[in-house]
Design an enzyme around this catalytic site. Structure first.
Site, PDB file in Angstrom:
ATOM      1  N   PHE A   1      -5.384  16.883   9.310  1.00 17.39           N
ATOM      2  CA  PHE A   1      -5.669  15.770   8.405  1.00 17.39           C
ATOM      3  C   PHE A   1      -6.247  16.232   7.070  1.00 17.39           C
ATOM      4  CE2 PHE A   1      -9.178  16.201  11.535  1.00 17.39           C
ATOM      5  CZ  PHE A   1     -10.105  16.811  10.699  1.00 17.39           C
TER       6      PHE A   1
ATOM      7  N   TYR B   1       6.293  25.795 -32.683  1.00 17.89           N
ATOM      8  CA  TYR B   1       6.393  25.983 -31.235  1.00 17.89           C
ATOM      9  C   TYR B   1       6.889  24.731 -30.508  1.00 17.89           C
ATOM     10  CZ  TYR B   1       3.667  30.350 -31.510  1.00 17.89           C
ATOM     11  OH  TYR B   1       3.219  31.620 -31.767  1.00 17.89           O
TER      12      TYR B   1
ATOM     13  N   HIS C   1     -13.373   1.238   9.749  1.00 20.09           N
ATOM     14  CA  HIS C   1     -12.874   2.196   8.761  1.00 20.09           C
ATOM     15  C   HIS C   1     -12.086   1.522   7.627  1.00 20.09           C
ATOM     16  CE1 HIS C   1     -14.292   5.025  11.635  1.00 20.09           C
ATOM     17  NE2 HIS C   1     -13.646   6.062  11.156  1.00 20.09           N
TER      18      HIS C   1
ATOM     19  N   ARG D   1      10.602  25.265 -30.880  1.00 21.83           N
ATOM     20  CA  ARG D   1      11.111  26.571 -30.474  1.00 21.83           C
ATOM     21  C   ARG D   1      10.765  26.931 -29.041  1.00 21.83           C
ATOM     22  NH1 ARG D   1       8.439  31.792 -32.615  1.00 21.83           N
ATOM     23  NH2 ARG D   1       7.560  30.326 -34.096  1.00 21.83           N
TER      24      ARG D   1
ATOM     25  N   ASN E   1      -5.534   8.060  10.933  1.00 26.71           N
ATOM     26  CA  ASN E   1      -5.767   9.467  10.640  1.00 26.71           C
ATOM     27  C   ASN E   1      -4.489  10.089  10.109  1.00 26.71           C
ATOM     28  OD1 ASN E   1      -6.753  12.165  10.704  1.00 26.71           O
ATOM     29  ND2 ASN E   1      -8.089  11.625  12.419  1.00 26.71           N
TER      30      ASN E   1
ATOM     31  N   TYR F   1     -11.658  13.890  22.772  1.00 30.04           N
ATOM     32  CA  TYR F   1     -11.952  13.304  21.462  1.00 30.04           C
ATOM     33  C   TYR F   1     -10.871  12.313  21.048  1.00 30.04           C
ATOM     34  CZ  TYR F   1     -12.666  12.601  16.524  1.00 30.04           C
ATOM     35  OH  TYR F   1     -12.853  12.013  15.305  1.00 30.04           O
TER      36      TYR F   1
ATOM     37  N   GLU G   1     -17.965  16.344   8.282  1.00 29.41           N
ATOM     38  CA  GLU G   1     -16.816  16.567   7.397  1.00 29.41           C
ATOM     39  C   GLU G   1     -17.359  17.131   6.085  1.00 29.41           C
ATOM     40  OE1 GLU G   1     -15.530  12.560   7.608  1.00 29.41           O
ATOM     41  OE2 GLU G   1     -15.147  12.728   9.750  1.00 29.41           O
TER      42      GLU G   1
END
Length: 509
Positions: free
Chosen positions: A329, A280, A83, A283, A195, A53, A414
Site C-alpha cells: 500500500f 533557446y 476511515h 533552438r 486499502n 491482521y 505509519e
C-alpha cells in the site's frame, strides 16, 4: 469509444486511458474462480482461530486487539465508516471512475479475500454509471489511500453520496434507482476495499494522460512559433540529435522538422538572414521537449505496472491458506511518477511562455510590438503574456516534489508516508495551467504568421492555423481577449488542434 474489458493484471495503458476518457468497463469473467478461491481461503483462515491482521484484529496501531467472531461484520463496517474522513471538494468523476476500475482489477486478481458478490457490486456500479462522491483531500499515500477509498466503500454499504445521472444523491437512494442494493461486508472486505493506492494512481494516470495531450499540442504551437519568428529548422537536423542518442530528443526533432516541411516562410529566409542562432526557446525545443517525453514515458511505465498490481494488505494466498502482511500500500512508486509528470508539465509550459515573450518583443522577433498592427493605440498581446507568466510561476511552485515530504501518522505505526495523493492531485490543475499557456502561444504564433502573408507555412501548420481561425479571427484592433483564449484552450483540450495538424506526433505510449 469501444468498451474496455479488464483482464486483471494485464490491462494496457491504452485501456486505462480509454476508461478515463469515458469508455464503458466490464470485468473478464475468467477471473471469477480465483476470486471465489480467495474468499474461501479467508473462511478457512478464520476457522483456524489464530489472530490474523485485518481479518479478526483491529487495524493499524490497534492490530494487537483481537476481535470475536460475532463482531467481524461490525469490524468491517466500522473501518469503512471511521476511515471515510476525507475533506475538500469532490474529486472529478472521470478520476473516480478510473479509481473504481483500478480497484476492481486489483480485487479480481484473487489476492484480497473479497467475495464474488462484492466484486460484482463494484463492477455493476461502474457499468450503471454510479460514481461515489469522494472528497479530494485526506490521503498521505501510505497504508493505502484510506480516506478516499473509504468514501467509495461506504457507498457500497449505502452510506455517503453518489453521482448518478447528473444528480448527487444519498448512496442508498442512488443504488436503488439503479436496481442495486447495499451490501453487508464480510471478513477482510472493508479493509480490502479501502486499502491500496488506487486513488493516487488514478490521479497520476489522469495527469499523465493530460500531460501527453499537452506535450503533443506543444509541438504544434512550438513549430508555429518558430515559423512566426522566422526561426531556423537547422537545429532539428537529425545528425545533431543522433549524436546525443536520447530517444525523446530524436523523436521531437523529427516531429518539428516534419511539421515545418514545405514551409514557404522557412524558404524565404534560408539566405541573407543576419541571425546566426535562435534563442533557446526555439533552438532547444528537441532537448527540452525530448527530455519531457522521456520522463513521461518513465512515469507511464511505473504507473502501468502499479495499475496492474495488488496493493492492499494483508494479501491472501489460497494455495497455502496464508494471509501475509506487507507494505504494498506504500505509494512511493506513484509519488515518484507523479513528481516526474509535474516536472514535465512545468517545463512544457515554461518554454512555451518564453516563446510567447519572444514573439511579443520586437527586438527579438522582428514583428510589430506585442503582435498588434498599431502598437500604442492597441496593447495587443501584452497582458496575455503576463497571464502566461503567472501560470508558469504557479506551476513552478506546484512542481516541488511531493515525495520528499513525509509525516508520521497513526501513532507512529505509519512513520513514513509517500504523499503520492498530494503529488498526483496537483497534476490536473497544473495541466490546465499549461494548457492555457499553450492556448496563448497558439494565438500569438498564428498572429505572428499572419504578418508574413502572403507567405504561408507548411500544410500541417496552415491546417492548424485555419482551425484556429475558424474560431478566432486575426487581431486587428484590441478586443475582449478572454473569449479568444477560451476558444484556443478548447481546441487544445479537445484534441482538435492535434487532429488538424495530422495527429502523427510522438506520444507517451
Amino acid at each position: 469509444m469501444n468498451p474496455v474489458t479488464l483482464t486483471p493484471g494485464n490491462v494496457p495503458l491504452a485501456d486505462w486511458r480509454a476508461i478515463y476518457r469515458g469508455a464503458a468497463v466490464s470485468l473478464d469473467p475468467a477471473c471469477a474462480p480465483r476470486v471465489a478461491q480467495s474468499a474461501a481461503a479467508v473462511s478457512r483462515i478464520l476457522a483456524k482461530g489464530a489472530p490474523v491482521y485485518g481479518i479478526n484484529t483491529g487495524f493499524g496501531k490497534l492490530a494487537s486487539v483481537r476481535i470475536g467472531d460475532e463482531d467481524l461484520a461490525t469490524l468491517q463496517r466500522n473501518i469503512v465508516l471511521s476511515h471515510a474522513a476525507g475533506t475538500g471538494a469532490p474529486s472529478p468523476v472521470p478520476v473516480i471512475r478510473l479509481m473504481m476500475a483500478l480497484k476492481l482489477a486489483s480485487l479480481a486478481q484473487g489476492a484480497s479475500g473479497v467475495r464474488p458478490e462484492t466484486v460484482a457490486l463494484l463492477e455493476a456500479m461502474l457499468v450503471k454509471g454510479l460514481t461515489p462522491v469522494v472528497p479530494s483531500q485526506g490521503s498521505v499515500g501510505a497504508s493505502g489511500d484510506l480516506a478516499p477509498l473509504s468514501h467509495m466503500a461506504a457507498t457500497m454499504i449505502g452510506v455517503g453520496e453518489i453521482f448518478y445521472r447528473d444528480e448527487r444523491l444519498p448512496a442508498a437512494e442512488a443504488l436503488g434507482k439503479a436496481g442495486l442494493e447495499p451490501t453487508e461486508l464480510g471478513p477482510k472486505e472493508g479493509l480490502a476495499l479501502l486499502n491500496g493506492t488506487q486513488f493516487s494512481t488514478a490521479n497520476a494516470l489522469a495527469g499523465l494522460f493530460e500531460a501527453e495531450l499537452l506535450f503533443r499540442s506543444a509541438l504544434v504551437t512550438g513549430a508555429l512559433s518558430t515559423e512566426a519568428a522566422k526561426g531556423s529548422d537547422t537545429p532539428f537536423d537529425p545528425r545533431i540529435h543522433t549524436l546525443r542518442r536520447h530517444r525523446g530528443q530524436i523523436e521531437v526533432a523529427d516531429a518539428l522538422r516534419g511539421l515545418m516541411t514545405g514551409s514557404a516562410i522557412r524558404a524565404s529566409h534560408l539566405e541573407n538572414d543576419a541571425r546566426v542562432q535562435d534563442p533557446y526557446c526555439l533552438r532547444c525545443q528537441p532537448q527540452v521537449m525530448g527530455a519531457a517525453l522521456d520522463i513521461l514515458r518513465q512515469a507511464a511505465t511505473t504507473l502501468e505496472i502499479e495499475a496492474n498490481g495488488v496493493s492492499d494488505n494483508p494479501l491472501i494466498f489460497p494455495e497455502t491458506d496464508e494471509a501475509l502482511s506487507g507494505g504494498n500500500f506504500h505509494a512511493e512508486p506513484v509519488a515518484f511518477a507523479a513528481d516526474m509528470i509535474a516536472m514535465a508539465i512545468c517545463e512544457i509550459g515554461s518554454i512555451a511562455e518564453r516563446r510567447i515573450a519572444m514573439l511579443v518583443d520586437p527586438a527579438l522577433s522582428g514583428l510589430p510590438a506585442f503582435l498588434t498592427p498599431r502598437p500604442g493605440l492597441n496593447s495587443g498581446f501584452m497582458i496575455p503574456q503576463v497571464t502566461a507568466a503567472a501560470l508558469v510561476s504557479e506551476n513552478k511552485q506546484r512542481a516541488y516534489p511531493a515525495s520528499v515530504d513525509s509525516i508520521p501518522t497513526s501513532a507512529n505505526q505509519e512513520d513514513h508516508v509517500s504523499m503520492a495523493a498530494h503529488g498526483a492531485r496537483r497534476l490536473l490543475d497544473m495541466a490546465q495551467n499549461a494548457t492555457a499557456v499553450l492556448g496563448i502561444e497558439l494565438l500569438a504564433a498564428a498572429q505572428g504568421v499572419d504578418f508574413h502573408a502572403p507567405l504561408a507555412s507548411s500544410d500541417a501548420l496552415e491546417a492548424a492555423r485555419a482551425t484556429l481561425r475558424e474560431q478566432v479571427p486575426s487581431l486587428e484592433d484590441d478586443r475582449h481577449f478572454h473569449p479568444d483564449m477560451e476558444a484556443a484552450n478548447l481546441l487544445i483540450r479537445s484534441g482538435a488542434l492535434l487532429a488538424s495538424a495530422g495527429d502523427s506526433l510522438p506520444g507517451v505510449a
